[in-house]
Design an enzyme around this catalytic site. Structure first.
Site, PDB file in Angstrom:
ATOM      1  N   ASP A  12       0.705  -0.974   0.097  1.00  0.00           N
ATOM      2  CA  ASP A  12       0.128  -0.126  -0.188  1.00  0.00           C
ATOM      3  C   ASP A  12       0.690   1.282  -0.273  1.00  0.00           C
ATOM      4  OD1 ASP A  12      -2.551  -1.519   0.098  1.00  0.00           O
ATOM      5  OD2 ASP A  12      -1.580  -1.795   2.199  1.00  0.00           O
ATOM      6  N   LYS A  15       1.492   2.190  -5.566  1.00  0.00           N
ATOM      7  CA  LYS A  15       2.679   1.239  -6.286  1.00  0.00           C
ATOM      8  C   LYS A  15       1.630   2.261  -7.970  1.00  0.00           C
ATOM      9  CE  LYS A  15       3.027  -2.633  -4.479  1.00  0.00           C
ATOM     10  NZ  LYS A  15       2.960  -2.636  -2.719  1.00  0.00           N
ATOM     11  N   GLY A  39      -4.313  -5.019  -3.974  1.00  0.00           N
ATOM     12  CA  GLY A  39      -5.644  -4.264  -4.716  1.00  0.00           C
ATOM     13  C   GLY A  39      -4.984  -2.073  -5.538  1.00  0.00           C
ATOM     14  N   HIS A  40      -5.024  -2.258  -6.469  1.00  0.00           N
ATOM     15  CA  HIS A  40      -5.138  -1.022  -7.064  1.00  0.00           C
ATOM     16  C   HIS A  40      -5.992  -0.496  -8.228  1.00  0.00           C
ATOM     17  CE1 HIS A  40      -3.187  -4.269  -9.544  1.00  0.00           C
ATOM     18  NE2 HIS A  40      -4.458  -3.639 -10.710  1.00  0.00           N
ATOM     19  N   GLN A 232       2.374  -5.900  -2.621  1.00  0.00           N
ATOM     20  CA  GLN A 232       2.310  -5.991  -1.707  1.00  0.00           C
ATOM     21  C   GLN A 232       4.133  -5.579  -1.047  1.00  0.00           C
ATOM     22  OE1 GLN A 232       1.585  -9.531  -2.484  1.00  0.00           O
ATOM     23  NE2 GLN A 232      -0.726  -8.988  -2.183  1.00  0.00           N
ATOM     24  N   THR A 316     -10.001  -5.308   1.814  1.00  0.00           N
ATOM     25  CA  THR A 316     -10.788  -5.440   2.667  1.00  0.00           C
ATOM     26  C   THR A 316     -11.276  -4.844   3.383  1.00  0.00           C
ATOM     27  OG1 THR A 316      -8.789  -5.212   4.206  1.00  0.00           O
ATOM     28  CG2 THR A 316      -8.802  -7.447   2.889  1.00  0.00           C
ATOM     29  N   ASP A 348       2.004  15.299   0.542  1.00  0.00           N
ATOM     30  CA  ASP A 348       0.591  15.686   0.998  1.00  0.00           C
ATOM     31  C   ASP A 348      -0.325  15.907   2.450  1.00  0.00           C
ATOM     32  OD1 ASP A 348       0.110  14.349  -1.016  1.00  0.00           O
ATOM     33  OD2 ASP A 348      -2.180  14.400  -0.266  1.00  0.00           O
TER      34      ASP A 348
END
Ligand code: IMP
Length: 453
Positions: A12, A15, A39-40, A232, A316, A348
């Site tokens: 997370d 990437k 997840g992306h 990951q 999740t 930011d």
């Protein structure tokens, strides 16, 4: 020419933004490990696509490859492909015949084993996608590979061998009454054969199943540019991470060679870019020395960063744990993968804070150490030695991003520049990009690794 993108921390790190940006210059984008636990979100032409398995480049007319190091759930694969087709896209996805298939019993066992492990605090907080049990079967030489789905007889033989074992494991070790549960079909050879042979037929009919090593060799010979997309991150790598609170594959750069069938020299002659989040987030369990959870004030700060950074699991939806940036973790990551550059995201999110800390080193049993220790128990005993930085003000980050297109780092507040310089020195790699917001345009690019590779 290759570019390998690796997560430097706990996954997370954002990437996807860089894969998205630099993947535009690639012809082929290859995932080399993991499965639908990643997840992306890709935004293309104003539309948002949420993917967990299909490489994001497939949304952009690139060839997306799932390498032999991946574990592929054909249900998810075709759901995602069909979802993209329904929205008018025509993704070109290839799957290595040597990749292993995730079957329904893997998911069931993932859930049961996590529950049992939680009694001894050994649960990893998995995504429940059956990743670990599938890699277990791969190493145990009882797995079912994508190539096996293409041949009904082979598939039947494999299922007849393995399914009774899985059923016995579920029933006799874990006490699940399979027949009375919702999972009866997951342990039924005939039902599995029907469904999975159909997937095999579809993979064959669509020309999706490939010999990945040969495919990439031919692509390279034709002059194609290849991007390896790690999922990951380094600290949840099965070999180099915080075992046992890890995923079951190798997100580190070595995995790109083994998980796709190119030589390590091919990966090593290209660029290896470590993606770094400006602080830490973690969805799973296990120690986290810089975690912001000790005092009410720390928890407030963690809540603020979590909300501002959207730190909730993509797969999740779980709220992520938050911590200060951990340099020993990054030094370890840079060494394991051999970073040639880094990209730092989410700067930011840290703006406008009252205080800003970085863990510069650890103190372990009275000794100062600069890299992660090799056991998770030792890591859990590490006390962070913090260094204070001047926080940077909240500014108009879209304007900074726009200015950064010409001015580069000079567009950033001086305090942010000092932070990035320190980080880059610590890992001995230049900064290639800085993420200042979630949007596609909100990345300041200082170098494009395809142009330096
Ligand atoms: P698994 O990969 O589902 O087996 O989960 C093993 C560990 O890796 C758990 O701690 C998960 O939270 C973590 N994990 C798996 N995929 C990701 C990811 O994409 N980002 C962050 N953590 C992940």
């Amino acid at each position: 020419m290759t570019v390998t993108i690796v997560g430097s921390q706990l996954g997370d790190e954002g990437k996807g933004a860089l894969v998205d940006r630099w993947g535009g210059d690639a012809d082929v984008i290859v995932r080399y490990q993991g499965g639908d636990n990643a997840g992306h979100t890709v935004v293309e032409g104003g539309d948002e696509y949420k993917l967990s398995l299909v490489p994001s480049g497939a949304v952009r007319d690139k060839i997306g490859v799932l390498g032999n190091g991946c574990v592929v759930n054909p249900r998810t694969l075709f759901e995602e492909i069909d979802g993209l087709r329904d929205r008018g896209l025509d993704p070109d996805v290839r799957v290595a015949k040597r990749a292993h298939a995730i079957l329904p019993y893997h998911r069931v066992l993932d859930g049961i084993e996590e529950e049992v492990k939680s009694d001894s605090d050994l649960d990893a907080g998995t995504t429940g996608r059956g990743i670990g049990p599938t890699y277990e079967d791969k190493a145990g030489r009882r797995g079912i590979r994508i190539g096996d789905l293409l041949d009904r007889e082979v598939l039947r033989d494999r299922l007849e061998y393995v399914v009774p074992q899985k059923r016995a494991l579920a029933e006799e070790v874990y006490g699940l009454d399979v027949a009375a549960s919702d999972h009866a079909d997951a342990f039924d050879v005939d039902a599995l054969l029907e469904e999975y042979a159909d997937y095999g037929d579809r993979l064959a009919a669509d020309g999706m199943a490939i010999n990945c090593s040969q495919f990439l060799h031919e692509a390279r010979q034709a002059g194609d540019r290849i991007m390896f997309e790690g999922a990951q991150g380094t600290s949840i790598d099965i070999d180099h991470g915080i075992y046992p609170y890890v995923t079951s594959s190798n997100p580190t750069a070595g995995g790109a060679a083994v998980g796709s069938g190119v030589g390590p020299t091919v990966v090593g002659q290209g660029e290896v870019v470590g993606i770094v989040k400006a602080y830490l987030s973690r969805v799973g369990t296990g120690p986290l020395p810089t975690e912001l959870d000790g005092t009410d004030r720390e928890e407030e700060l963690a809540d603020h960063i979590r909300e501002r950074g959207g730190e909730f699991g993509t797969v999740t939806g779980r709220p992520r744990r938050i911590g200060w940036l951990d340099l020993p973790m990054l030094r370890h990551a840079a060494r394991v993968s051999g970073f040639t550059g880094i990209a730092v995201n989410h700067v930011d999110v840290l703006s406008g804070l009252d205080e800003l800390k970085v863990c510069d080193a650890y103190e372990l049993d009275g000794e100062r150490i600069e890299s992660m220790p090799a056991t998770t128990e030792e890591w859990g005993r590490c006390e962070p030695v913090f260094r204070e930085f001047d926080p940077w003000p909240d500014v108009d980050w879209s304007a900074v991003a726009a200015e950064g297109a010409d001015a580069g780092l000079d567009a950033l507040p001086a305090e942010t520049r000092a932070y990035l310089e320190y980080l880059s020195d610590a890992v001995d790699a230049p900064v290639y990009a800085v993420g200042v917001g979630p949007g596609r345009e909100e990345t300041i690019e200082l170098a494009n690794p395809f142009e330096t590779a």
